[in-house]
Design an enzyme around this catalytic site. Structure first.
Site, PDB file in Angstrom:
ATOM      1  N   HIS A 231       2.394  20.136 121.725  1.00  0.00           N
ATOM      2  CA  HIS A 231       2.718  20.921 120.526  1.00  0.00           C
ATOM      3  C   HIS A 231       3.605  20.152 119.543  1.00  0.00           C
ATOM      4  O   HIS A 231       3.209  19.958 118.382  1.00  0.00           O
ATOM      5  CB  HIS A 231       3.330  22.270 120.938  1.00  0.00           C
ATOM      6  CG  HIS A 231       3.906  23.043 119.810  1.00  0.00           C
ATOM      7  ND1 HIS A 231       3.157  23.511 118.754  1.00  0.00           N
ATOM      8  CD2 HIS A 231       5.175  23.429 119.552  1.00  0.00           C
ATOM      9  CE1 HIS A 231       3.941  24.144 117.902  1.00  0.00           C
ATOM     10  NE2 HIS A 231       5.172  24.107 118.363  1.00  0.00           N
TER      11      HIS A 231
ATOM     12  N   ASP B 187     -17.575  35.290  92.685  1.00  0.00           N
ATOM     13  CA  ASP B 187     -17.245  33.922  93.069  1.00  0.00           C
ATOM     14  C   ASP B 187     -17.511  33.670  94.549  1.00  0.00           C
ATOM     15  O   ASP B 187     -16.732  33.027  95.224  1.00  0.00           O
ATOM     16  CB  ASP B 187     -15.795  33.604  92.713  1.00  0.00           C
ATOM     17  CG  ASP B 187     -14.846  34.638  93.277  1.00  0.00           C
ATOM     18  OD1 ASP B 187     -15.324  35.642  93.843  1.00  0.00           O
ATOM     19  OD2 ASP B 187     -13.621  34.441  93.167  1.00  0.00           O
TER      20      ASP B 187
ATOM     21  N   HIS C 299      11.622  19.911 117.145  1.00  0.00           N
ATOM     22  CA  HIS C 299      11.898  21.233 116.585  1.00  0.00           C
ATOM     23  C   HIS C 299      12.069  22.332 117.636  1.00  0.00           C
ATOM     24  O   HIS C 299      12.736  23.324 117.376  1.00  0.00           O
ATOM     25  CB  HIS C 299      10.836  21.616 115.551  1.00  0.00           C
ATOM     26  CG  HIS C 299       9.560  22.142 116.138  1.00  0.00           C
ATOM     27  ND1 HIS C 299       8.530  21.322 116.508  1.00  0.00           N
ATOM     28  CD2 HIS C 299       9.156  23.401 116.432  1.00  0.00           C
ATOM     29  CE1 HIS C 299       7.543  22.049 116.997  1.00  0.00           C
ATOM     30  NE2 HIS C 299       7.896  23.320 116.969  1.00  0.00           N
TER      31      HIS C 299
ATOM     32  N   GLU D 270      15.490  25.366 120.986  1.00  0.00           N
ATOM     33  CA  GLU D 270      14.964  26.699 121.223  1.00  0.00           C
ATOM     34  C   GLU D 270      14.490  26.863 122.673  1.00  0.00           C
ATOM     35  O   GLU D 270      14.741  27.875 123.305  1.00  0.00           O
ATOM     36  CB  GLU D 270      13.797  26.937 120.238  1.00  0.00           C
ATOM     37  CG  GLU D 270      13.002  28.200 120.451  1.00  0.00           C
ATOM     38  CD  GLU D 270      13.770  29.447 120.035  1.00  0.00           C
ATOM     39  OE1 GLU D 270      14.856  29.301 119.455  1.00  0.00           O
ATOM     40  OE2 GLU D 270      13.290  30.551 120.318  1.00  0.00           O
ATOM     41  N   ASP D 271      13.839  25.857 123.216  1.00  0.00           N
ATOM     42  CA  ASP D 271      13.132  26.029 124.482  1.00  0.00           C
ATOM     43  C   ASP D 271      13.632  25.199 125.666  1.00  0.00           C
ATOM     44  O   ASP D 271      13.059  25.266 126.736  1.00  0.00           O
ATOM     45  CB  ASP D 271      11.633  25.720 124.289  1.00  0.00           C
ATOM     46  CG  ASP D 271      10.961  26.771 123.417  1.00  0.00           C
ATOM     47  OD1 ASP D 271      11.484  27.892 123.360  1.00  0.00           O
ATOM     48  OD2 ASP D 271       9.941  26.462 122.782  1.00  0.00           O
TER      49      ASP D 271
ATOM     50  N   ASP E 284       4.523  23.866 112.117  1.00  0.00           N
ATOM     51  CA  ASP E 284       4.688  24.470 113.439  1.00  0.00           C
ATOM     52  C   ASP E 284       3.785  25.695 113.563  1.00  0.00           C
ATOM     53  O   ASP E 284       3.024  25.866 114.518  1.00  0.00           O
ATOM     54  CB  ASP E 284       6.174  24.849 113.593  1.00  0.00           C
ATOM     55  CG  ASP E 284       6.455  25.605 114.877  1.00  0.00           C
ATOM     56  OD1 ASP E 284       5.799  25.318 115.890  1.00  0.00           O
ATOM     57  OD2 ASP E 284       7.349  26.476 114.845  1.00  0.00           O
TER      58      ASP E 284
END
Ligand code: MN
Length: 735
Positions: free
Chosen positions: A48, A260, A72, A76-77, A139
């Site tokens: 990821h 369209d 990133h 958090e993890d 992300d």
């Protein structure tokens, strides 16, 4: 599986000279800490962050963004904390990772159907640094692409959030390509049945549509070549499913009626005149549909999108849309804000780079803030963000007017700063503030996302006290300006009064002295001052003694003759420093040092009691106001030191009674009130009022108003009450 070398190759290609070592270090760190973790698909988790980094590299973002993409999710993890990131990667990456972690935390709350509020929070967080937005979008894009492994509920929730928050943000930032992909993926997951039905319907027509597009493209290419309009490419597309679905639902029409459904796009070389030329060629081939022409080149959309749109009737009677734009405009239309990175030279200096980032940040702010301003407020906006501790952008906070306008202020600002930021007249007449619907003290600090209503009263004036809790220069300058003006007016008044009183003592006619413009000007000049008002102000400030002004007026000889102090038997050798007595308010005698015949008044705020330490403050209108030295207001008044005068209690022949309110905190038991009143009566002290209450936490609160002569007497009363069984403490109210 994607490899870090693929990502680095892209960075090298798009941004030669980028610091790829940083990216490698970020990769190793991420790999180490995500080790053993897997995604819902069963793949290693590391896939990821790697994919996110690749999307960022494709956007041509810098090495800091790509590295942040790799890092990133670490805070958090995994067990890594933000300070560890800082020690390995420095402040810049830390700020970005922190921003992303906080946004992740907000997302977790979005189950509560607070989408509107969430948009607001997100945007506030994202304004920190443009790159936070771009990384977050990358992300989200990767998560959306790999959502098939999640449970349906989770898929729905994430898709809804993407439609509500991320797609609009991508749209605002002009990132058309990313927005389309996010929308179609969300649509597919949120409304799988509608999606399938529509996909079947469009697929059934696809061969026919593709054929029509091919023929249109060929015709356009031939005609442009014939008319020598330089173009780069001609594209054809079938309308995306999500926007088609929205259109069908909104206009309640059939697929055949969609103007369209197919569109051709002409990308010209980089000169807008080619766009207009191309358009005239198109209108020459096919009949344009009236009022379907839009010129987004002359007037670009807010998100910087530029293009010409026109609808024409095709050969078979089927209308279609043609979009015409230059290569540069096309890139902006696809990539929006991210396209700006392309123009960023990699050999820019640090300062230039910072400036470029700042500029980009301003653009993003301009694009995103309206998104927030249009957001409706929900009930619980009161504790919004505060609970989330969203202190991302370290220097500024964003607050809102009740109408939803964003006011940007430095962190630590208060409602007074806010009021002056709206308009100086609002600041000048501010008397209170409601934050998120609740009245708050004016010194309260403003938090990100607060909705602030300023309460004003006509003719109300700024207070010098405000300087203690305002930080914007705009507010402070206005307040200072106002105070100095006000003080000067006040001082002129006081100075004039003091001179009049001095004149009376010398039995001088006011007309000849204070009211004599010529004389006053002469004396003012002698002091090096310009106008009579300057002289009065100087006297009022206490810089010039009234007595000396009289001396200058009369000359030394006449002054000695008329000086009332010389005529008194009780002449005091210390001259002007003499202590003089006078009666104030007919109630109590107070001695004021150095000033004659001024009115005195007890300050309402602290109601000083005979025997207590007191201090005087020269005020306009009320003369000298006497405060208890412990009074909270005194410290503020001390700002104007020249206004403070020494005062003391005069000896008094007869004792004077004064009411004082006391509050006793007691155990909650019966007979407390009687016990206390008996104790007071025992020492022969009058009680004016007494009442008992019980507080929430089961504490007795007894208020008594007693009549005392002086501080000593009061001390006696207090200690008598303290000795009553069950009394916890006794305090004076209002000091
Ligand atoms: Mn992630």
């Amino acid at each position: 599986m994607i490899r870090i070398e693929d990502v680095i190759a892209k960075v090298n290609e798009n941004r030669p000279g980028a610091d790829t070592d940083l990216i490698r270090r970020a990769y190793l760190f991420s790999a180490l800490h995500h080790r053993g973790q897997t995604r819902a698909s069963g793949e290693p988790y590391l896939v990821h962050p790697l994919e996110v980094a690749e999307i960022l590299a494709d956007m041509r973002l810098d090495e800091v963004s790509v590295s942040t993409g790799l890092l990133h999710d670490v805070v958090e993890d995994t067990l890594v904390d933000i300070e560890t990131i800082r020690s390995y990667f420095g402040d810049e990456i830390t700020l970005l990772v922190d921003g992303l972690t906080k946004i992740a935390n907000i997302s977790d709350l979005s189950k509560e159907k607070q989408q509107a509020e969430n948009v607001r929070k997100m945007v506030l967080a994202m304004i920190t640094d443009v790159r936070v937005v771009l990384i977050k979008l990358a992300d989200r894009l990767h998560n959306m692409r790999t959502m098939q492994y999640l449970k349906p509920e989770k898929r729905e929730r994430i898709s809804q959030e993407t439609l509500d928050i991320y797609a609009p943000i991508a749209h605002r930032l002009g990132m058309g390509k990313l927005r389309s992909e996010l929308e179609d993926l969300s649509f597919q997951n949120l409304y799988p049945d509608d999606y399938k039905r529509l996909a079947i319907e469009v697929d059934a027509r696809r061969p026919e549509l593709e054929a029509a597009l091919e023929s249109i493209k060929t015709t356009i290419a031939d005609q442009l070549t014939e008319h020598q309009v330089p173009f780069v490419s001609i594209e054809g597309r079938v309308k995306r499913l999500y926007s088609l679905w929205k259109k069908l639902k909104k206009q309640k029409i059939m697929i055949e009626q969609v103007y369209d459904l197919i569109a051709a796009r002409i990308i010209t070389e980089n000169d807008r005149k080619y766009c207009y030329l191309a358009m005239s060629v198109i209108h020459d081939i096919w009949t344009p549909v009236p009022e379907r022409f839009k010129d987004w080149i002359a007037i670009p959309r807010d998100n910087l999108y530029q293009s010409l749109h026109t609808s024409v009737i095709g050969d078979g009677g089927q209308p279609f849309e043609v979009q015409i734009r230059t290569e540069e405009m096309h890139q902006i239309a696809e990539e929006g804000v991210a396209a700006h990175w392309k123009y960023k030279e990699s050999n820019l200096g640090k300062q230039e780079e910072d400036e470029a980032l700042d500029q980009l940040r301003n653009t993003v702010e301009k694009l995103l803030l309206p998104l927030v301003e249009n957001t409706e407020q929900t009930e619980d906006s009161a504790d919004f963000i505060e609970t989330l501790k969203l202190d991302l952008y370290p220097k500024d906070v964003y607050a809102f007017t009740p109408m939803g306008k964003v006011i940007q202020l430095p962190r630590g600002s208060t409602p007074i700063d806010f009021a002056y930021a709206i308009h100086s007249a609002v600041g000048d007449t501010c008397t209170g503030a409601k934050v998120n619907g609740r009245i708050v003290p004016l010194r309260s600090e403003i938090h990100n996302g607060d909705v602030i209503e300023i309460l004003t009263t006509q003719n109300s004036k700024p207070s010098g006290d405000w300087l203690n809790f305002t930080i914007t220069s705009r507010a402070r300058n206005r307040i200072r300006h106002w105070i100095s003006q006000e003080q000067r007016t006040e001082s002129i008044d006081i100075g004039r009064k003091l001179l009049q009183q001095e004149a009376e003592r010398f039995r001088l006619p006011v007309k000849k002295f204070v009211n004599n413009e010529t004389e006053m000007k002469r004396i003012a000049n002698e002091y090096g001052l310009g106008r009579p008002d300057d002289l009065f102000a100087s006297v009022g400030y206490g810089k010039t003694l009234p007595r000396n002004v009289v001396a200058k007026f009369l000359g030394p000889e006449k002054f000695g003759e008329l000086d009332p102090d010389n005529q008194k038997e009780t002449r005091l050798k210390t001259g002007m420093k003499a202590v003089k007595k006078f009666i104030g308010m007919g109630e109590d005698a107070i001695v004021v040092k150095g000033v004659d015949n001024m009115l005195t008044a007890r300050a309402n705020c602290c109601n000083p009691l005979r025997g207590e330490d007191i201090v005087g403050y020269i005020s306009l209108g009320k003369g000298i106001v006497v405060h208890n030295k412990r009074c909270k207001n005194v410290s503020q008044l001390m700002v104007n030191k020249e206004r403070i005068v020494e005062v003391e209690w005069a000896k008094s022949d007869k004792e004077q009674i004064q009411s004082v309110q006391l509050l006793a905190t007691t155990e909650n038991r019966t007979g407390m009130l009687a016990g206390i009143t008996n104790a007071i009566a025992d020492i022969k002290t009058g009680i004016r009022d007494a009442r008992a209450n019980v507080s929430k936490n089961d504490i007795g609160l007894i208020e008594v108003t007693v009549e005392v002569f002086d501080k000593k007497h009061l001390d006696k009363v207090v200690s008598a009450i303290e000795q009553v069984q069950g009394v916890i403490s006794v305090e004076r109210v209002n000091t």
